[in-house]
Enzyme design. Sequence first.
Site: not given
Ligand code: SF4
Lengths: 460, 545
Positions: B60, B63, B94, B196
């Site tokens: 996502c 991330a 990471r 990004h």
């Molecule tokens: S990890 Fe957190 S920010 Fe990413 S999609 Fe899931 S809820 Fe949303």
Amino acid sequence: MLLRHTPKEIKERKALTINPAKTCQPVGAMYAALGVHGCLPHSHGSQGCCSYHRSVLTRHYKDPVMAGTSSFTEGSSVFGGQANLLQALANMFTIYDPDLVAIHSTCLSETIGDDLNQIVSKAIEDGKVPEGKNVIYCNTPSYIGSHITGFSNMCTGIVKGLAKHTGEAKDQVNILPGWVEPSDMREIKRIAAEMTAKIVMYPDTSDVVDSPQTGEFQMYPDGGATVEDIASSGDSIKTLALGSWASEDAAKLLDSQFKVPYEVLDIPVGLSATDRFVEALANAAKVEVPASFVSERGRLVDVITDMSQYLYGKKVALFGDPDQLIPLTEFLLDLDMIPTHIVSGTPGKKFTKKILELCAEKAPNVNVKNGAQADIFQLHQWMKNEPVDLMLGNTYGKYIARDEDVPFVRYGFPIIDRIGHSYFPTVGYTGGIRLLEKMLGAIMDKIDRDADDTQFELVM
Amino acid sequence: MSVDKKLPDPSKLKEEILAKYPPKIARKRAKSMVINDTKLDQQIQSNVRTIPGIITQRGCTYAGCKGVVLGPTRDIINLVHGPIGCSFYAWLTRRNQTDPGPEGPDGENFINYCFSTDMQDSNIVFGGEKKLAQAIQEAYDIFKPKAIGVFSTCPVGLIGDDVHAVSREMKAKLGDCNVFGFSCEGYKGVSQSAGHHIANNQLFRHVVGNDDTKPEGKFNINLLGEYNIGGDGFEIDRIFKACGINVVCTFSGNSTMGAFEQSHMADLNLVMCHRSINYMAEMMETKFGIPWFKVNFIGGESTAKALRKIGEYYEDDDLKAKIEEVIAAELPKVEARAAEARKRTEGKLAMLFVGGSRAHHYQELFKELGMETVSAGYEFGHRDDYEGRKVLPTIKVDADSRNIEELKVEADPERFNPRASDIKLETLKEKGLEVSDYIGMKSDMADQSLIVDDITHWETEKLVDFYKPDIFCAGIKEKYVVQKSGIPLKQLHSYDYGGPYAGFEGAINFYTDIETMLSTSIWKKLKAPWLSKETDPCICAEFVA
Ligand code: SF4
Ligand code: SF4
């Protein structure tokens, strides 16, 4: 120093969590769903959550962890995720052909207020779920509870979606094993088989996330509790729920829905909890405890009597999940070790109460905290104020262990830097020996390392 | 060096893959799977929504923002505003190496910590702004950091918490701590890529340009899009140092707030990972007049080439001589190791499905090993990463991308200072430097190779089956899926906990690691011996008897 900014002085925090001792609900739901044969877990939310949950489970097991996601976009966040979920279900059944899909929600779909019940009904109405296939679901908002809550919610979802009552009583005992490793589930099945107790156990991730390397990838590995077995659990004589946090709700549902009475037990970690489990299973299944168990138990006790000089009075810091920490604390006390600092990010008032009860006699000064802001930053600060001789916890503990030079045994979730947990159980008497071996190994390696040349021992 | 074998025609494979999909999805996926013809301008559909339920590699926006771009900065507290999970999963996973720097062992380094507001249901119902402000205060009281970054996760956007307002207030209140927020909720955009962009924007807005101190070096560069995974950045720094090139700031491996603040004082921006950082390069060019060009420090030859480009740019004979000296000292060792490794790697097949630049860069290393890349694709690339920046004007901006803020950047009235004349930049372009440009992956790939964007699990299985590659490169989620099919998988996000793979030393490490993977004998013993015998009728007969 790895955690050089962690001060000894403890300031109260009300809002900030640092280095958590828990993670979020859906990962537990995903793990539980993997314990059903032919099941494809599905994460209803944005794709990041799913990617993270698959990644951490994969790192922990070094095995494939498959799951789908509804891949929400900004639009779905505004208008709701129904269209995404309907499409996802259709796609998964067409492309990946699972026997069933187990949906869990995420913070996002929960905040939006998507109604899984309604969406799944619609999917069935619209013919998106092929004949003979199942869809089960549960709600897993991560702003409540922890990964353990999510595991528990999926166990309940499994009961709700798959257990049946035919009216024909079955001479079998349900075991809800709680969040334990595939090795532990395998061991529980072995114990039951050895006792000739007929059981149905779910979830069962053995032969799923510890699958063999054969050169052929199986999207749905051989293991997992079958839909038929789970269905039959509504006809069982009793449910043994191992661990109140992970298993009690599902057991309650089996009781209220199908009149299967239940008993909540600790996960059989260590001597006393295993004793209770063996007796409870023998009673429930109406079988005798076989003689071989006297030997099995005796071997564990033997190791303790042999080695207790290295254990007696040693202080221990531990963090992890309540269902494990409670019997583990009891085991440490059986070993005359001193549980000194205990932390779990999973909330639930009865946790501290239970730990204080257990420790009242032998370790009355124990520091214990769980729930919000109970994190391993706090644990580390406690350790700086009162040093310990041994630390138990998941992989993240190694940063503290190295800074404080404390022998460290990996225990809990996730363990992403060592192997073994998939293959060697820590439940049962034999599992107790493994735990002891690990703890002694860590303690004695430090003795060897720190002994000067004159005092270096051959025999220990 | 590369194998001039003609690659097998994957048209049938593509048909078979698509046949399994419902028609609408087949039509969509077809546009993301392109059989390469280097003579043609082929469009590779990318940066579009992932199809629900398809089993994707993607993550996502959060991330991409927190994990990728800001994660490696050591002296900022990255506070994740949301429920616990999002922060937990991005905790140390990471492998951004950090070195506390000249301050020694007591230098600031929060990399090993995980910070979260751990939102509870009451925060979801009544809003989490108060809790966020309190958490910022607590972080400040305990750690006294120079900066606190606040990252929004999915629920935050929905309940309407204004992380920017809270950050502004807290910044004013604390006085000596730069607090700023990121609206990087996971549902924005279609992948990490949007994150990004958001990270670039906020760094540019709140940090870059805050310190006008002139850097000390003679040749002052920034390295953009290098995250020091497994120590890559350290190896590149070592080489720069040997050449007498001063790195003002790396975006963002082993970076500090101070370095970001001063980065606009550099002469030149070198872009490694085009996908994650091109926004920063462009914005710095517009505002401060710093030119940029694309480099690749993955591969021995590429590293030498990148260094020579820097020499060309500075037109300085001493620098050029120094660079040649370094190359002469280092490259032969690299080539010798490659030659040795090639005995085991020559002619072997590789596939790479990863990230937004590595699937391209690492093809260099495989070429040096005499291996052929039969198929590749990005997880979150855009068309320009495949087809080159020349297609930028033709990319349609869809609803998902429109949601991501484009900063309006103008030349700084005082500080804009074009470091190189247009004529000079044109000349450099003519010499083959990718000035303000990136040619993309496609033109570097062989004819008939198969390019697949945002590959799905089903496609992965089919590709493995069809090509039977000797090595597959992807991430942790794919690692054991592919390995269970009997093919070793090299993780190119985490390097399987090895590395560095950048620069000269890195190339040597990579050759050795790939050689090791291809020579590991256990892969020949996956089948139980009696199972292979079963097909032998005589033995079966014996058993029956
Ligand atoms: S990890 Fe957190 S920010 Fe990413 S999609 Fe899931 S809820 Fe949303
Ligand atoms: S949004 Fe919720 S479900 Fe998703 S990773 Fe974060 S805490 Fe977990």
